[in-house]
Design an enzyme around this catalytic site. Structure first.
Site, PDB file in Angstrom:
ATOM      1  N   ASP A 203       3.397  22.910  44.843  1.00  0.00           N
ATOM      2  CA  ASP A 203       2.531  22.143  43.479  1.00  0.00           C
ATOM      3  C   ASP A 203       3.586  22.478  42.404  1.00  0.00           C
ATOM      4  O   ASP A 203       4.308  23.466  42.382  1.00  0.00           O
ATOM      5  CB  ASP A 203       1.412  22.918  43.329  1.00  0.00           C
ATOM      6  CG  ASP A 203       1.210  24.347  43.105  1.00  0.00           C
ATOM      7  OD1 ASP A 203       1.998  24.922  43.780  1.00  0.00           O
ATOM      8  OD2 ASP A 203       0.480  24.750  42.177  1.00  0.00           O
TER       9      ASP A 203
ATOM     10  N   GLU B 180      -0.021  27.657  43.642  1.00  0.00           N
ATOM     11  CA  GLU B 180       0.604  28.616  42.962  1.00  0.00           C
ATOM     12  C   GLU B 180       0.509  28.481  41.364  1.00  0.00           C
ATOM     13  O   GLU B 180       0.454  29.499  40.569  1.00  0.00           O
ATOM     14  CB  GLU B 180       2.015  28.827  43.344  1.00  0.00           C
ATOM     15  CG  GLU B 180       2.735  30.109  43.195  1.00  0.00           C
ATOM     16  CD  GLU B 180       3.620  30.068  41.671  1.00  0.00           C
ATOM     17  OE1 GLU B 180       3.861  31.015  41.259  1.00  0.00           O
ATOM     18  OE2 GLU B 180       3.665  28.997  41.135  1.00  0.00           O
TER      19      GLU B 180
END
Length: 444
Positions: A77, A142
């Site tokens: 991400d 994250e």
């Protein structure tokens, strides 16, 4: 650098896998599925593991008794690309310029984790297998706090048993300077709201008779530090572990002018911080109290003569060994309440927190990592701490019972989280070499 490696990198970067915005949820999932296909294609058993949020990509080889087990962690991400107008090229259309690939996620973390994947690919192609039992755990959250990674680790604790974790999501101190980060600061957040009158008041009619919450908040926040940059909250430093002599001596020898580099990168007119410590010591190993945001009253064009009803501020504290987030927040609450000016009230709301991390860079895995980095870069590794926080390192320690090797490939100018994020192909290629060397050394 093989041409197809660059194509893999470009494909990976074209997914706008922004985890914080639901509008990109489909893109996040597509990116995860691409990773599964890539990891399967290089010879690993890969799967997409659903979570309450974005999925985890989990891949592994055939595990054999008697071998070290290594878990390589990364994330697919990325941060939002805003503000778009500051990008010199579209953030999800990678551009190669002067040896640097520009795109959102190029450094954080797609370039770094892909280097590891390609390193494993080369090893399997050349030797038919890697010399360790291997796990890849690549998550999609994250950038929003890894809220579901702990559950994934707990639910699969037995299957994920390993000897050490390898992460490349940190930085190098300078170009061509291999770097091991053995410490990270923790973080704790606190939000303040200072309230006076029940509504905004006319400053001509009531000014001088009613306390101004914005002024009260300014005076209150000024009590957090003394003029030398020390934090003035009683008890704040009580548990701070002092820097060791070997650390201070080693950091003095780091071949960069830290003051000049920080001024260059930040554009600040001068440096400021806690007296008695160097710039590197302050940002790597000393705690801080920061005002991240402040507001209240009229914010529009021109003048509006009011005493605002309230003012607010957002604070975070960076923590070092052996500070505890809940204790620091409690000390801050007591200090702020005690120093609150007359005529206003205060509400304090706790926020997110994450623990500090410190491991021994001279242990057997740290020594193996140092040997590997010397192989990959033909230069001794520099050992540093970092000022940021990576809470997952504590999850690996607390849930899996293992330490983490932080082997960064980002440079100070890579602009992670900022417009025009970039990653040097030199480091992309070095990451492939590093992966192969690290697995060889850990196997031994």
């Amino acid at each position: 650098m093989r041409e197809n490696y660059l194509e893999d990198f470009y494909t990976f970067l074209r997914f706008p896998s922004v985890s914080t915005d639901d509008a990109f949820a489909k893109n996040v999932n597509e990116c995860a599925n691409w990773l599964v296909k890539k990891l399967t294609a290089i010879g690993l058993k890969a799967e997409l593991v659903p979570t309450a949020g974005h999925p985890v990509v989990w891949a592994r080889n055939e595990h054999k008794k008697g071998r070290q087990t290594v878990l390589i962690y990364g994330h697919y991400d990325v941060q939002p690309a805003d503000p778009l107008e500051l990008w010199e090229s579209p953030p999800f259309e990678p551009v190669l310029k002067d040896g640097f690939v520009f795109a959102r996620g190029a450094t954080d973390n797609k370039g770094q984790i892909l280097s590891h994947i390609l390193g494993v690919q080369e090893t399997i192609e050349q030797q038919s297998e890697v010399p360790v039992n291997l796990h890849f755990v690549i998550e999609g959250e994250e950038e929003i706090g890894s809220g579901n990674l702990g559950n994934f680790l707990s639910q699969n604790r037995e299957a994920l048993k390993c000897d050490v974790v390898v992460v490349s999501d940190t930085g190098m101190i300078a170009p061509r300077t291999p770097t091991i980060s053995y410490g990270l600061r923790g973080v704790a957040a606190l939000e303040l709201k200072v309230t006076g009158p029940k509504i905004d008041l006319h400053s001509g009619i009531y000014g001088g008779a009613v306390a101004n919450p914005a002024a009260a908040l300014a005076r209150l926040l000024a009590t957090l530090h003394d003029t030398d940059g020390h934090i003035a909250i009683p008890g704040f430093y009580d548990d701070v572990a002092p820097l060791q002599d070997w650390e201070r001596e080693m950091w003095k020898k780091i071949p960069i002018d830290a003051d000049a580099e920080v001024l260059k990168e930040t554009g600040a007119p001068a440096l400021f911080g806690e007296k008695g410590f160097t710039t590197l010591e302050r940002i790597w190993a000393r705690p801080t109290a920061e005002i991240n945001g402040i507001g209240g009253g009229y914010q529009g064009q021109g003048t509006k003569t009011v005493i605002p009803s309230f003012a607010m501020a957002k604070l975070t504290f960076r923590l070092v060994p052996n500070q505890k987030a809940e204790e620091i927040v409690d000390l801050a609450r007591k200090h702020l309440q005690k120093n609150l000016p007359l005529g206003v009230t205060i509400e304090m709301t706790g926020g997110h927190n994450g623990p500090w991390y410190l491991t021994d860079p001279h242990g057997k895995f740290g020594q193996a990592a140092q040997r590997a980095l010397k192989k990959a870069f033909n230069k001794d590794a520099t050992l540093i701490r970092e000022g940021g926080s990576i809470p997952i390192t504590s999850d690996f320690r607390n849930i899996l019972g293992v330490e983490t090797l932080l082997l960064g490939l980002a440079l100070p100018g890579c602009r992670a989280h900022s417009p025009n994020e970039n990653f040097p192909l030199e480091n992309f290629d070095a990451g492939i070499r590093m992966n192969k060397a690290v697995l060889e050394e850990l196997a031994a």
